[in-house]
Design an enzyme around this catalytic site. Structure first.
Site, PDB file in Angstrom:
ATOM      1  N   GLY A 143     -36.431 -16.122  36.001  1.00  0.00           N
ATOM      2  CA  GLY A 143     -36.939 -15.626  37.272  1.00  0.00           C
ATOM      3  C   GLY A 143     -36.315 -14.314  37.694  1.00  0.00           C
ATOM      4  N   LEU A 144     -35.747 -13.547  36.731  1.00  0.00           N
ATOM      5  CA  LEU A 144     -35.181 -12.239  37.073  1.00  0.00           C
ATOM      6  C   LEU A 144     -36.044 -11.107  36.500  1.00  0.00           C
ATOM      7  CD1 LEU A 144     -31.369 -13.023  36.578  1.00  0.00           C
ATOM      8  CD2 LEU A 144     -32.688 -13.052  38.694  1.00  0.00           C
ATOM      9  N   GLU A 179     -50.177  -7.123  32.655  1.00  0.00           N
ATOM     10  CA  GLU A 179     -49.724  -8.525  32.592  1.00  0.00           C
ATOM     11  C   GLU A 179     -50.872  -9.478  32.953  1.00  0.00           C
ATOM     12  OE1 GLU A 179     -45.828  -9.514  33.685  1.00  0.00           O
ATOM     13  OE2 GLU A 179     -46.265 -11.642  33.866  1.00  0.00           O
ATOM     14  N   ASP A 191     -42.642  -7.503  41.069  1.00  0.00           N
ATOM     15  CA  ASP A 191     -41.648  -7.352  40.002  1.00  0.00           C
ATOM     16  C   ASP A 191     -41.759  -5.984  39.334  1.00  0.00           C
ATOM     17  OD1 ASP A 191     -41.364  -9.959  40.719  1.00  0.00           O
ATOM     18  OD2 ASP A 191     -42.180 -10.798  38.863  1.00  0.00           O
TER      19      ASP A 191
HETATM   20  C1  GLA Z   1     -43.292 -14.086  40.322  1.00  0.00           C
HETATM   21  C2  GLA Z   1     -44.424 -13.073  40.366  1.00  0.00           C
HETATM   22  C3  GLA Z   1     -44.300 -12.177  41.593  1.00  0.00           C
HETATM   23  C4  GLA Z   1     -44.169 -13.008  42.869  1.00  0.00           C
HETATM   24  C5  GLA Z   1     -43.084 -14.079  42.703  1.00  0.00           C
HETATM   25  C6  GLA Z   1     -43.012 -15.021  43.873  1.00  0.00           C
HETATM   26  O1  GLA Z   1     -42.072 -13.431  40.142  1.00  0.00           O
HETATM   27  O2  GLA Z   1     -44.410 -12.270  39.195  1.00  0.00           O
HETATM   28  O3  GLA Z   1     -45.406 -11.320  41.665  1.00  0.00           O
HETATM   29  O4  GLA Z   1     -45.395 -13.593  43.219  1.00  0.00           O
HETATM   30  O5  GLA Z   1     -43.274 -14.833  41.526  1.00  0.00           O
HETATM   31  O6  GLA Z   1     -42.624 -14.348  45.031  1.00  0.00           O
END
Ligand code: GLA
Length: 405
Positions: A143-144, A179, A191
């Protein structure tokens, strides 16, 4: 800012990764593989989101920072249509033609590179072939945003080899489309945007509808951004992410029946939502309540940070976590355990899950003098309750993607 990266003898408290050595490694490996010096080296960082979760695909507000974990690519232009890219992380080489860009079911990491070239071709740019070596230290599946980091760095590599440049906001949009269309993940813009546009020692306040953004300085001393990886694999994330998106759309379609100007949850106030509560499924109402309250929290948190109220900022982080846990239901036992352990440590301003959820990382703002205590206490409590080891990083906010040479 925040966040002087720390060193510690404890193996679970990771020190700042050394980008310099990544650059040296990638150049040396390029030389060994292709028998020459690379013409260009580019980098793009991962990110941590301080607040504003699951708001970006609802046209809302987010407040992430680019961090000191990044993907680095060294490369050379080729005068044909071949792309040959070697990953030092996976020890694999992927080769393809720009005239036939297929999805690679075997070397899946290469699809992020393929996706970018595919999108460049579709948007009328002229990428050239290239030889490249890629490495990175963004933890994978945590999640990074390792995927945004490889996308944005690949885009810069194709710009360098093709001898054209793309504006950094357009680069983020192109990477997001890549993506969504090629990799098949229906993500928002957060992101890629912060990986492309991050500012050192700042978080980015971003309006995901207009793409207007403002870097907000983080405290220069005394406050650390601590990221804790639950080391829980994020199994459900793709299917549940798409489900949350459609639940948000369902809430909008109910409200839009009486107010056709409403096109996303960004346009809906809490008062309006409550008026329509009886017309939607309970679950859909709660999803919408999270998004609307989270947007309000982002707006407030930016004001609080700008006025130096870190205590107030931390409280909003805690509220964000509870909303993600109870209304949006994207947390899990491991994330909740980690966050609750952090809440029990003195010197913690606030703590919440960060990113899409269902595993991955938490982010905490911690008084710098309390970071060692935080590490010991959170690690012990997390291990005792889940049987898992956490990996704990003290992060710094870094600049967005750049060409190094
Ligand atoms: C993932 C997605 C982002 C966002 C987050 C939740 O990281 O890639 O676009 O939606 O989840 O905030």
């Amino acid at each position: 800012m925040v966040v002087r990266p720390r060193r510690n003898n404890n193996s679970h408290l990771e020190s700042c990764p050394k980008t310099m050595s990544q650059i040296e490694t990638v150049c040396r490996e390029f030389h060994d593989l292709f028998g020459m010096e690379p013409e260009f080296v580019v980098r793009a960082p991962g990110r941590v989101n301080l607040i504003g979760e699951h708001t970006d695909y609802n046209d809302g507000f987010v407040f992430p920072a680019a961090i000191n974990f990044e993907v680095v690519i060294a490369g050379n232009r080729r005068n044909d249509d071949q792309v040959r890219i070697h990953s030092l992380v996976f020890h694999q080489t992927s080769t393809y033609s720009l005239n036939k860009i297929d999805y690679d079911g075997e070397y899946k990491w290469s699809n992020y590179v393929r996706a970018i070239s595919d999108q460049l071709v579709k948007t009328g740019h002229s990428p050239s072939g290239m030889n490249a070596v890629v490495t990175g230290n963004v933890p994978l599946s945590s999640g990074l945003s390792s995927s945004a980091a490889i996308e944005v760095s690949s885009c810069l590599a194709f710009e360098a080899s093709g001898r054209f440049t793309i504006d950094s906001v357009d680069r983020a949009v192109l990477c997001q489309s890549a993506e969504r269309q090629f990799v098949g993940v229906n993500c928002g813009i957060m992101d890629q945007f912060v990986s492309a546009n991050g500012v050192k020692d700042h978080a980015l306040f971003l309006d995901t509808r207009s793409l207007d953004f403002r870097p907000v300085p983080l405290p220069e001393t005394g406050v650390s951004i601590v990221v804790c990886d639950t080391n829980k694999p994020r199994g459900l994330v793709d299917s549940q992410y798409n489900k949350r998106r459609s639940e948000c759309e369902e809430a909008v379609s109910v409200i839009a029946q009486t107010d056709p100007d409403i096109t996303s949850l960004r346009d809906v106030t809490m008062e309006q939502l409550v008026v329509h509560e009886g017309e939607m499924k309970r679950e859909v109402f709660r999803r919408a309540r999270h998004v609307i309250s989270e947007n309000n929290r982002v707006l407030k948190s930016v004001d609080l940070l700008e006025s130096g109220d870190i205590d107030g900022f931390g409280k909003l982080m805690n509220e964000s976590h509870v909303s993600l846990q109870k209304d949006f239901e994207v947390s899990c036992l491991e994330l909740d355990t980690m966050v609750e352990a952090a809440w029990n440590v003195s010197g913690v301003y606030g703590s919440r899950m960060t990113g899409a959820g269902f595993g991955g990382c938490t982010v905490s703002l911690v008084k710098s003098d309390f970071v060692d205590q935080f590490e010991q206490q959170v690690q012990a409590e997390y291990r005792a309750k889940t049987g898992l080891d956490a990996t704990i990083y003290v992060c710094s906010a870094e600049a967005g993607a750049s060409r190094i040479r």
